[in-house]
Design a protein around this motif. Structure first.
Motif, PDB file in Angstrom:
ATOM      1  N   UNK A   1      28.370  40.783  31.532  1.00  0.00           N
ATOM      2  CA  UNK A   1      28.945  40.586  30.190  1.00  0.00           C
ATOM      3  C   UNK A   1      28.299  39.413  29.461  1.00  0.00           C
ATOM      4  N   UNK A   2      28.047  38.327  30.200  1.00  0.00           N
ATOM      5  CA  UNK A   2      27.486  37.159  29.524  1.00  0.00           C
ATOM      6  C   UNK A   2      26.045  37.427  29.105  1.00  0.00           C
ATOM      7  N   UNK A   3      25.308  38.198  29.906  1.00  0.00           N
ATOM      8  CA  UNK A   3      23.942  38.526  29.521  1.00  0.00           C
ATOM      9  C   UNK A   3      23.916  39.405  28.271  1.00  0.00           C
ATOM     10  N   UNK A   4      24.834  40.325  28.185  1.00  0.00           N
ATOM     11  CA  UNK A   4      24.932  41.154  26.968  1.00  0.00           C
ATOM     12  C   UNK A   4      25.259  40.271  25.769  1.00  0.00           C
ATOM     13  N   UNK A   5      26.167  39.319  25.985  1.00  0.00           N
ATOM     14  CA  UNK A   5      26.540  38.411  24.898  1.00  0.00           C
ATOM     15  C   UNK A   5      25.342  37.574  24.459  1.00  0.00           C
ATOM     16  N   UNK A   6      24.579  37.061  25.398  1.00  0.00           N
ATOM     17  CA  UNK A   6      23.404  36.250  25.056  1.00  0.00           C
ATOM     18  C   UNK A   6      22.353  37.116  24.366  1.00  0.00           C
ATOM     19  N   UNK A   7      22.160  38.352  24.866  1.00  0.00           N
ATOM     20  CA  UNK A   7      21.183  39.258  24.252  1.00  0.00           C
ATOM     21  C   UNK A   7      21.491  39.505  22.782  1.00  0.00           C
ATOM     22  N   UNK A   8      22.761  39.674  22.457  1.00  0.00           N
ATOM     23  CA  UNK A   8      23.148  39.954  21.073  1.00  0.00           C
ATOM     24  C   UNK A   8      23.000  38.730  20.176  1.00  0.00           C
ATOM     25  N   UNK A   9      23.068  37.558  20.738  1.00  0.00           N
ATOM     26  CA  UNK A   9      23.022  36.331  19.930  1.00  0.00           C
ATOM     27  C   UNK A   9      21.612  35.720  19.867  1.00  0.00           C
ATOM     28  N   UNK A  10      20.938  35.718  21.012  1.00  0.00           N
ATOM     29  CA  UNK A  10      19.670  34.969  21.086  1.00  0.00           C
ATOM     30  C   UNK A  10      18.755  35.659  22.100  1.00  0.00           C
ATOM     31  N   UNK A  11      17.864  36.566  21.662  1.00  0.00           N
ATOM     32  CA  UNK A  11      17.025  37.362  22.550  1.00  0.00           C
ATOM     33  C   UNK A  11      16.029  36.507  23.360  1.00  0.00           C
ATOM     34  N   UNK A  12      15.360  35.497  22.760  1.00  0.00           N
ATOM     35  CA  UNK A  12      14.493  34.640  23.594  1.00  0.00           C
ATOM     36  C   UNK A  12      15.257  33.937  24.704  1.00  0.00           C
ATOM     37  N   UNK A  13      16.455  33.433  24.353  1.00  0.00           N
ATOM     38  CA  UNK A  13      17.266  32.773  25.370  1.00  0.00           C
ATOM     39  C   UNK A  13      17.703  33.780  26.434  1.00  0.00           C
TER      40      UNK A  13
END
Length: 914
Positions: free
Chosen positions: A205-217
């Motif tokens: 879930x957290x990886x999906x959240x990060x992907x949606x907000x900040x793709x490089x991160x």
């Protein structure tokens, strides 16, 4: 909220100062308000007292503040109690503060949070960490957005080095807030390896959240998590499943750089192929791994991923989506890629060799040696083969320019060396320098081939190495090994009898290998052909037959007896025109040959395991059959020992009984015959004593001079017959030893009896033969009535001459008629006492004679039983988990196909041929 803020900051007293613009101290203002409120009827001083407590608190007059707040009983009472606890805290009275804090009951969330935070600090100060954990978790559960709560928890967890809670907090806050600050905190934890305390799926879930907000991160976080999870095989596999699920959601955008993530996919792919995983462990996630890898890399360096998709699809048909396979093939066909490096395939071969050694099926070092030579494109390798009558070795030595010794048994690889001769033996386990050329002949007898470096104008000028393969069973094995890897084969024919049965058998074997090799023929011994016209016919006939085997084959006539320099140019021109490649073409050919060598190694490993299982099964059946025979023979040997013992003892007893019967018959005759010793002149007063002595003397003479010599002859005969009886048994045991050793296939059973026993018998018999003296018998000195009367009469009347005739007659009658059986029995018993003891020892002696065969037989049975048990256990393990051996071979095949696709990328067709 404004009022709560005042209460939180203990600034409620400021509400009394709003309308009072004077510069009076708050105490004075509140005192005036206190007096004024008392004028009201009824009056309420609670709020003023609460405010006075705040002023006293800020002035550090905590006792006065407590006094004021203790009288607050309205809706501000919970806040007043909280302030009282704050005062105790400030005074250092932590226990009292804790009691007051924990005794407050309120439903106000702000007050609850304030109390929780104060308790948290108090618990830390009192080192009550469990309570601190409980209260901070409670605060986070009530209102994680409350100022500083989450940061306070983060700091606390880090100070306690509680990375599990720290990571959990970062994950939860990242998902809840979508804040980059928390994203980067989680990234930091991942980079330090603290995230490995959780299962990979926890981060979905957290990886999906990060992907949606900040793709490089997102890419950085995926890479860091990948690094932390790949160290443990179980979590690595679970991580791959998580990654595959996440990347189903990921859609790369134009211009995005996924190189580092693509490298992680590549490393994972290679890791699972080469590190001994089972197919069932990886087949569930590998297709999705390859699909996602191709998706993120197809716009930037798709070679590895595309080749991996094709390789996996070839081995595990239908496991890949056909559209993905088509896209991978298109990328391989249309792309422009760097040349494939053969060193990578050699590295794969080395990994296969290392794996084979660990798994009890070691690959020969010869295979590795051949592979290493394929990388050396500075030399071209020409195999020279032929039948025994072809004169092949003479041809080789004639072109080399010198005699290098007879190589009748081993294959020799002749290579150029500028200065001196160097000889290296290449065997199954490695390569060793041979210091002395004198040892060359000895090398020819070993199961190895020889690398022979020498100064040679021919080798230097042509940049070639000659591989001289012998025409025998070992040579055929080497030929089938070198032929597929060689740059060419020059097959030497005897001009007198070209393409004889041996030639046809060899060429048929090479054709069955199916690997393309440049094959041409040398027609040797042309000097034996009568005239030139006939020579041309033979050459044309040989060329026609050669092309039946190899359509492009050419034939070179040659004579090893003619001057070399006259034919040297022809040989060099023939080699140049028909064998030698340009560097680029040679590299392409060598790549194909190296792939063939690795694939053949994998096939051999597969067959080797099957052969091992069959070999074990055959060994078990053979050893069980031998065990039945051994146990049966053990029983037979027991019977044979019993029979031998009986026969030898019966023979000995028979001879002894014959002598006993003779003593029983002969001794009475001897004693009766002693009557002739009595005359009328005898002294009848002492006659009984004299006669007793004479009788014993005659008995002793009979035994020593008559009985014993004859008995010794009988015993010598017995010894000879017994030795032969035992020798017959030994001969039979030798035959059985040979039979069992043939069954075992090695000298393992030695059934040697102990013939020292017979030597001991001979010594004992000889010693007993020297002990013929027996104790004297009391024959006439007994107290018998007849003897008593005679002795008495002799003493009374022996001195009277008139009575001697009567005594003479009575003594003779007595001696002649007396029963001497008792004496004879006594003599026999005394004489045979040592022979009786000897007879009793025969059982133990014969048992000793057969003791060693029994020991050997018991040991062999025990060892064979242990071998059968070990073989059955090994076979059981093989059959229980065959995938532990065969799956890595299958995955090595996938890796080999992957390398082939990479090698052929950009060509018109990428499908490997094998």
């Amino acid at each position: 909220m404004t009022e709560e803020k005042l209460l939180m900051e203990k600034s409620f007293y400021e509400t009394f100062l709003i309308d009072n613009e004077s510069t009076l101290h708050p105490i004075e203002v509140l005192g005036a308000a206190f007096v004024e409120e008392q004028q009201n009827e009824p009056y309420d001083l609670t709020y003023i007292r609460y405010a006075q407590g705040e002023v006293y608190f800020h002035s550090k007059d905590y006792e006065a503040a407590i006094f004021k707040w203790e009288s607050v009983l309205n809706e501000l009472e919970p806040w007043a109690k909280k302030n009282i606890a704050d005062s105790y805290y400030a005074l250092g009275m932590l226990s009292s503060a804790e009691d007051v804090y924990t005794g407050i009951s309120t439903e106000n969330p702000v007050l609850t949070m304030e109390i929780s935070l104060q308790l948290f600090h108090l618990y830390i100060e009192r080192s009550k960490l469990k309570s601190a954990y409980r209260i901070i978790e409670k605060a986070l559960g009530i209102d994680p957005d409350y100022p500083h709560v989450s940061q306070l928890a983060k700091t606390f967890y880090e100070e306690q080095q509680d990375w599990k809670n720290a990571v959990g907090l970062a994950v939860g806050e990242s998902i809840r807030t979508g804040s980059e600050i928390w994203f980067r905190s989680l990234l930091e934890y991942a980079e330090m390896g603290y995230t490995s305390v959780y299962t990979p799926n926890y981060f979905y879930d957290v990886l999906i959240a990060v992907y949606e907000k900040d793709r490089p991160l997102f890419r950085d976080l995926v890479q860091s998590l990948w690094t932390s999870f790949r160290e443990v095989p179980e979590t690595h596999i679970e991580w791959m499943s998580t990654v595959n699920t996440i990347f189903e959601y990921v859609e790369p955008e134009t211009g995005e750089r996924w190189g580092e993530i693509s490298s992680e996919f590549q490393n994972a792919y290679l890791h699972f192929l080469e590190e001994g995983y089972l197919v069932k462990e990886i087949e569930g996630f590998m297709p999705d791994l390859l699909t996602n890898w191709l998706k993120i890399s197809k716009h930037d360096q798709p070679l590895f991923a595309s080749a991996a998709v094709m390789a996996w699809s070839d081995v595990f048909a239908y496991s890949m989506d056909p559209e993905v396979v088509e896209e991978a093939e298109r990328l391989l066909l249309q792309g422009e890629y760097p040349a494939f490096k053969m060193e990578e395939t050699l590295l794969l071969l080395n990994k296969i060799i290392s794996w084979s050694e660990v798994n009890g099926a070691p690959v020969s070092y010869k295979t590795k040696w051949i592979a290493e030579q394929l990388l050396d494109t500075s030399q071209q390798y020409l195999v020279v083969a032929g039948s025994e009558s072809s004169g092949k070795s003479s041809f080789v030595q004639s072109v080399l320019g010198e005699s290098v010794g007879e190589a009748e048994h081993s294959t020799v690889v002749y290579r150029y060396h500028r200065d001196q001769v160097e000889v290296t033996e290449v065997h199954e386990r490695g390569a060793e320098k041979v210091e002395s050329i004198a040892d060359f002949e000895e090398l020819m007898e070993r199961e190895s081939f020889v690398e022979y470096r020498l100064p040679s104008d021919f080798l230097q000028k042509n940049g070639s190495a000659l591989i001289d393969v012998q025409a025998n069973s070992r040579g055929m094995k080497d030929l089938t090994s070198f032929y597929p890897a060689a740059d060419g084969l020059l097959y030497v024919l005897n001009a007198d009898a070209p393409f004889n049965a041996e030639d046809r058998k060899t060429l048929r074997t090479l054709k069955e290998i199916g690997q393309h090799v440049n094959v041409h023929f040398l027609l040797n011994k042309m000097d034996k052909i009568d005239h030139a016209g006939h020579s041309e016919e033979i050459i044309e006939s040989a060329r026609a037959k050669a092309r039946e085997w190899f359509p492009s084959a050419e034939v070179l006539p040659y004579s090893s007896l003619e001057a070399v320099h006259l034919q040297q140019r022809d040989v060099e021109a023939f080699l140049k025109n028909h064998y030698f490649h340009n560097p680029g073409e040679l590299k392409r050919e060598r790549r194909v040959k190296l792939f063939y060598l690795v694939r053949k190694t994998l096939k051999d490993l597969f067959s080797q395991r099957k052969n091992q299982e069959l070999g074990l099964q055959e060994a078990i059946e053979k050893n069980k059959d031998i065990l039945v025979r051994l146990n049966g023979f053990h029983t037979y040997l027991e019977d044979m020992q019993h029979d031998k013992t009986k026969d030898i003892k019966d023979s000995f007893r028979k001879k002894k009984e014959e002598m006993k019967k003779e003593i029983s018959r002969k001794v009475p005759e001897i004693l009766s015959g002693c009557s002739d010793l009595i005359t009328e002149e005898s002294d009848f007063r002492q006659i009984h004593t004299e006669l007793n002595e004479a009788m014993n003397a005659r008995i002793q003479s009979y035994i020593q001079e008559d009985l014993m010599p004859r008995y010794m002859i009988l015993l010598e005969n017995w010894l000879q017959s017994s030795r032969q009886e035992l020798q017959d048994g030994q001969d039979y045991l030798h035959e059985m030893s040979t039979t069992f050793n043939e069954l075992f296939g090695k000298d393992r059973v030695v059934l040697q009896c102990d013939f020292q026993v017979v030597d001991d018998w001979k010594r004992d018999v000889s010693r007993m033969g020297t002990r013929a003296q027996i104790d004297k018998e009391n024959i006439l000195l007994k107290f018998k009535p007849g003897q008593f009367l005679l002795k008495s009469a002799g003493k009374l009347f022996g001195g009277i001459p008139q009575n001697k005739n009567l005594l003479h007659t009575q003594y003779k009658r007595y001696l002649e008629n007396e029963n001497y059986s008792e004496t004879a029995e006594s003599v026999a018993n005394k004489f045979f006492v040592q022979f009786d003891l000897f007879e009793k020892s025969l059982d133990q002696d014969i048992q000793s004679f057969f003791a060693e065969p029994f020991n050997q037989l018991d040991l062999t049975i025990k060892e064979t039983e242990a071998e059968v048990a070990a073989e059955e256990e090994t076979l059981k393990k093989m059959k229980e988990h065959p995938e532990r051996y065969f799956d890595p071979i299958t995955l090595f095949e996938v890796k080999l196909l992957h390398d082939e696709y990479r090698m052929k990328a950009g060509a018109g067709s990428t499908r490997p041929s094998y």
